[in-house]
Design a protein around this motif. Structure first.
Motif, PDB file in Angstrom:
ATOM      1  N   ARG A 139      -2.422  25.473 -34.871  1.00 17.24           N
ATOM      2  CA  ARG A 139      -1.909  27.074 -34.617  1.00 17.24           C
ATOM      3  C   ARG A 139      -0.713  27.140 -33.461  1.00 17.24           C
ATOM      4  O   ARG A 139       0.083  27.675 -33.699  1.00 17.24           O
ATOM      5  CB  ARG A 139      -3.088  27.956 -34.586  1.00 17.24           C
ATOM      6  CG  ARG A 139      -3.087  29.411 -34.259  1.00 17.24           C
ATOM      7  CD  ARG A 139      -4.275  30.313 -33.727  1.00 17.24           C
ATOM      8  NE  ARG A 139      -5.312  29.956 -34.849  1.00 17.24           N
ATOM      9  CZ  ARG A 139      -6.361  29.385 -34.450  1.00 17.24           C
ATOM     10  NH1 ARG A 139      -6.537  28.750 -33.374  1.00 17.24           N
ATOM     11  NH2 ARG A 139      -7.262  29.315 -35.376  1.00 17.24           N
ATOM     12  N   ARG A 142       1.347  24.753 -32.844  1.00 17.06           N
ATOM     13  CA  ARG A 142       2.463  24.205 -33.175  1.00 17.06           C
ATOM     14  C   ARG A 142       3.271  24.936 -34.321  1.00 17.06           C
ATOM     15  O   ARG A 142       4.440  25.403 -34.161  1.00 17.06           O
ATOM     16  CB  ARG A 142       2.219  22.754 -34.020  1.00 17.06           C
ATOM     17  CG  ARG A 142       1.670  21.624 -33.242  1.00 17.06           C
ATOM     18  CD  ARG A 142       2.278  20.359 -33.948  1.00 17.06           C
ATOM     19  NE  ARG A 142       0.985  20.306 -35.190  1.00 17.06           N
ATOM     20  CZ  ARG A 142      -0.103  19.623 -35.011  1.00 17.06           C
ATOM     21  NH1 ARG A 142      -0.369  18.977 -33.731  1.00 17.06           N
ATOM     22  NH2 ARG A 142      -1.121  19.701 -35.961  1.00 17.06           N
ATOM     23  N   ARG A 143       2.527  25.860 -34.762  1.00 11.90           N
ATOM     24  CA  ARG A 143       3.069  27.148 -35.703  1.00 11.90           C
ATOM     25  C   ARG A 143       3.637  28.020 -35.066  1.00 11.90           C
ATOM     26  O   ARG A 143       5.002  28.554 -35.146  1.00 11.90           O
ATOM     27  CB  ARG A 143       2.067  27.572 -36.879  1.00 11.90           C
ATOM     28  CG  ARG A 143       1.760  26.753 -37.994  1.00 11.90           C
ATOM     29  CD  ARG A 143       0.991  27.509 -38.967  1.00 11.90           C
ATOM     30  NE  ARG A 143      -0.256  28.295 -38.409  1.00 11.90           N
ATOM     31  CZ  ARG A 143      -1.473  27.592 -38.577  1.00 11.90           C
ATOM     32  NH1 ARG A 143      -1.632  26.290 -38.950  1.00 11.90           N
ATOM     33  NH2 ARG A 143      -2.890  28.022 -38.199  1.00 11.90           N
ATOM     34  N   LEU A 180       4.845  27.715 -32.036  1.00 11.98           N
ATOM     35  CA  LEU A 180       5.980  27.002 -31.173  1.00 11.98           C
ATOM     36  C   LEU A 180       7.230  27.000 -32.242  1.00 11.98           C
ATOM     37  O   LEU A 180       8.290  27.337 -31.911  1.00 11.98           O
ATOM     38  CB  LEU A 180       5.521  25.725 -30.807  1.00 11.98           C
ATOM     39  CG  LEU A 180       6.836  24.956 -30.025  1.00 11.98           C
ATOM     40  CD1 LEU A 180       7.105  25.761 -28.870  1.00 11.98           C
ATOM     41  CD2 LEU A 180       6.481  23.345 -29.938  1.00 11.98           C
ATOM     42  N   ARG A 181       7.043  26.678 -33.704  1.00 13.16           N
ATOM     43  CA  ARG A 181       8.005  26.729 -34.494  1.00 13.16           C
ATOM     44  C   ARG A 181       8.583  28.253 -34.866  1.00 13.16           C
ATOM     45  O   ARG A 181       9.865  28.397 -34.976  1.00 13.16           O
ATOM     46  CB  ARG A 181       7.409  26.423 -36.004  1.00 13.16           C
ATOM     47  CG  ARG A 181       7.186  24.780 -35.868  1.00 13.16           C
ATOM     48  CD  ARG A 181       6.193  24.442 -37.234  1.00 13.16           C
ATOM     49  NE  ARG A 181       5.795  23.135 -37.459  1.00 13.16           N
ATOM     50  CZ  ARG A 181       4.638  22.739 -38.107  1.00 13.16           C
ATOM     51  NH1 ARG A 181       4.233  23.355 -39.002  1.00 13.16           N
ATOM     52  NH2 ARG A 181       4.716  21.330 -37.942  1.00 13.16           N
ATOM     53  N   TRP A 182       7.714  29.097 -34.785  1.00 12.74           N
ATOM     54  CA  TRP A 182       8.286  30.414 -34.966  1.00 12.74           C
ATOM     55  C   TRP A 182       8.979  30.780 -33.555  1.00 12.74           C
ATOM     56  O   TRP A 182      10.026  31.771 -33.777  1.00 12.74           O
ATOM     57  CB  TRP A 182       7.146  31.608 -35.102  1.00 12.74           C
ATOM     58  CG  TRP A 182       6.536  31.757 -36.414  1.00 12.74           C
ATOM     59  CD1 TRP A 182       5.380  31.081 -37.090  1.00 12.74           C
ATOM     60  CD2 TRP A 182       7.263  32.251 -37.672  1.00 12.74           C
ATOM     61  NE1 TRP A 182       5.292  31.298 -38.241  1.00 12.74           N
ATOM     62  CE2 TRP A 182       6.331  32.021 -38.619  1.00 12.74           C
ATOM     63  CE3 TRP A 182       8.358  32.702 -37.693  1.00 12.74           C
ATOM     64  CZ2 TRP A 182       6.904  32.323 -39.981  1.00 12.74           C
ATOM     65  CZ3 TRP A 182       8.689  33.207 -38.889  1.00 12.74           C
ATOM     66  CH2 TRP A 182       8.118  32.918 -39.899  1.00 12.74           C
ATOM     67  N   PHE A 195      11.027  28.930 -31.733  1.00 11.64           N
ATOM     68  CA  PHE A 195      12.360  28.209 -32.050  1.00 11.64           C
ATOM     69  C   PHE A 195      12.971  29.271 -32.958  1.00 11.64           C
ATOM     70  O   PHE A 195      14.215  29.057 -33.100  1.00 11.64           O
ATOM     71  CB  PHE A 195      12.175  26.720 -32.460  1.00 11.64           C
ATOM     72  CG  PHE A 195      12.052  25.961 -31.472  1.00 11.64           C
ATOM     73  CD1 PHE A 195      12.707  25.784 -30.514  1.00 11.64           C
ATOM     74  CD2 PHE A 195      10.714  25.374 -31.197  1.00 11.64           C
ATOM     75  CE1 PHE A 195      12.710  24.853 -29.366  1.00 11.64           C
ATOM     76  CE2 PHE A 195      10.308  24.322 -30.464  1.00 11.64           C
ATOM     77  CZ  PHE A 195      11.325  24.389 -29.209  1.00 11.64           C
ATOM     78  N   VAL A 196      12.400  29.587 -34.280  1.00 11.01           N
ATOM     79  CA  VAL A 196      13.230  30.205 -35.434  1.00 11.01           C
ATOM     80  C   VAL A 196      13.391  31.655 -34.963  1.00 11.01           C
ATOM     81  O   VAL A 196      14.486  32.369 -35.491  1.00 11.01           O
ATOM     82  CB  VAL A 196      12.217  30.052 -36.517  1.00 11.01           C
ATOM     83  CG1 VAL A 196      13.079  31.100 -37.931  1.00 11.01           C
ATOM     84  CG2 VAL A 196      12.231  28.752 -36.996  1.00 11.01           C
TER      85      VAL A 196
END
Length: 319
Positions: A25, A27-28, A30-32, A34-35
């Motif tokens: 959760r 990591r997800r 963190l990805r969002w 960045f995006v």
């Protein structure tokens, strides 16, 4: 003791499981994060204008709206008016002819030049640099220069053709005849787009391993068979990119047509881009102009979807 011993591993296992759930959760998230900047940029500068353009196409949007802020909803009136206009149908047909003719000419000549320059020779770099000039010059400047060249009375092209006996003294009405003007615009656009196709395809050809050609030569493969069986299949991803980018830039072209023919003569070179400009900035009917703009967006979207589906199918076959 037995109870305590059996409970401890269960607690530890439960803690490990909870940590394992929290980690993905995090990591997800963190990805969002960045995006998020890219998504925000696209929403502000692409999403908002697109949605606003769609809304305007259903409103009576006039210059008065900029002062009063009032843009009454008029349903499908703008769409009916545009589709009932004969100019829209003609412009749609002209856009199709202009786009297909330009892409075929640019790609065919660009690929031929790319193959030619892939065989290195003295001064090849200098010649490639010279051939890039049409792409580097602003399109409006190119169109103005070609307008002088294609002039029926004083243009250089008719003078040369008359000197070699190919045309009469009257010359060819390249830009003043409804039956020839669109062809002239296509030829000028081909001249402008050849360098782009040549450069991208030339780069793709350099990525094909030389040993593949050597193996084909040892097997007795001729030039045409080698080109058809090796070069084209290995160049296919680059070809796809070239055609997609070429389509996107050609289907909405405006400045070239305006500087070359202004949509004439007798509306023979009107395209969807020029009709959008005419409705929005000459007739000041922004609602109908938005309708034609939405049609252009829809055409581009359909082409993009077909391209993505074709690429996905090819990828599936490759796997």
């Amino acid at each position: 003791m037995t109870t305590i011993t059996s409970t401890a591993p269960a607690t530890a296992t439960g803690g490990t499981s909870a940590s394992a759930h929290r980690a993905p959760r995090g990591r997800r998230l963190l990805r969002w994060l960045f995006v998020a900047p890219a998504l925000t940029y696209m929403a502000l500068f692409f999403g908002y204008p697109l949605v606003n353009n769609i809304l305007i196409s259903f409103q009576r949007y006039t210059p008065k709206t900029y002062f009063t802020g009032e843009a009454p909803f008029n349903g499908l009136d703008n769409w009916r008016a545009v589709f009932a206009n004969e100019l829209f149908g003609d412009a749609l047909w002209h856009t199709l002819l202009f786009t297909v003719g330009s892409l075929l000419g640019q790609f065919t000549i660009g690929l031929a030049l790319a193959v030619f320059f892939s065989r290195r020779f003295r001064l090849s770099g200098l010649v490639r640099a010279v051939l890039l000039l049409p792409w580097l010059v602003p399109m409006v400047v190119s169109a103005v220069v070609w307008r002088r060249i294609l002039d029926q009375e004083h243009g250089m092209l008719n003078s040369v053709l008359h000197a070699v006996g190919l045309v009469s003294a009257d010359g060819v009405p390249w830009l003043s005849s409804p039956s020839v003007a669109l062809l002239s615009a296509v030829l000028v656009n081909i001249w402008i787009g050849i360098p782009f196709n040549m450069v991208i395809l030339y780069g793709g050809l350099q990525e094909i391993p030389r040993d593949v050609y050597e193996a084909a030569a040892l097997d007795g493969s001729g030039p045409w068979r080698t080109f058809r069986s090796i070069t084209l299949p290995m160049l296919r991803p680059v070809i796809t990119v070239v055609l997609v980018l070429g389509f996107m830039s050609t289907v909405k072209i405006l400045d070239l047509i305006l500087a070359l023919t202004s949509g004439g003569p007798a509306d023979s070179t009107q395209t969807l881009g020029t009709v959008t400009y005419q409705l929005s900035f000459l007739q000041l009917d922004f609602g109908q102009g938005a309708v034609v703009g939405n049609v252009l967006i829809l055409i581009s979207a359909v082409f993009a979807v077909l391209y993505l589906r074709a690429n996905r199918a090819d990828f599936g076959k490759g796997k």
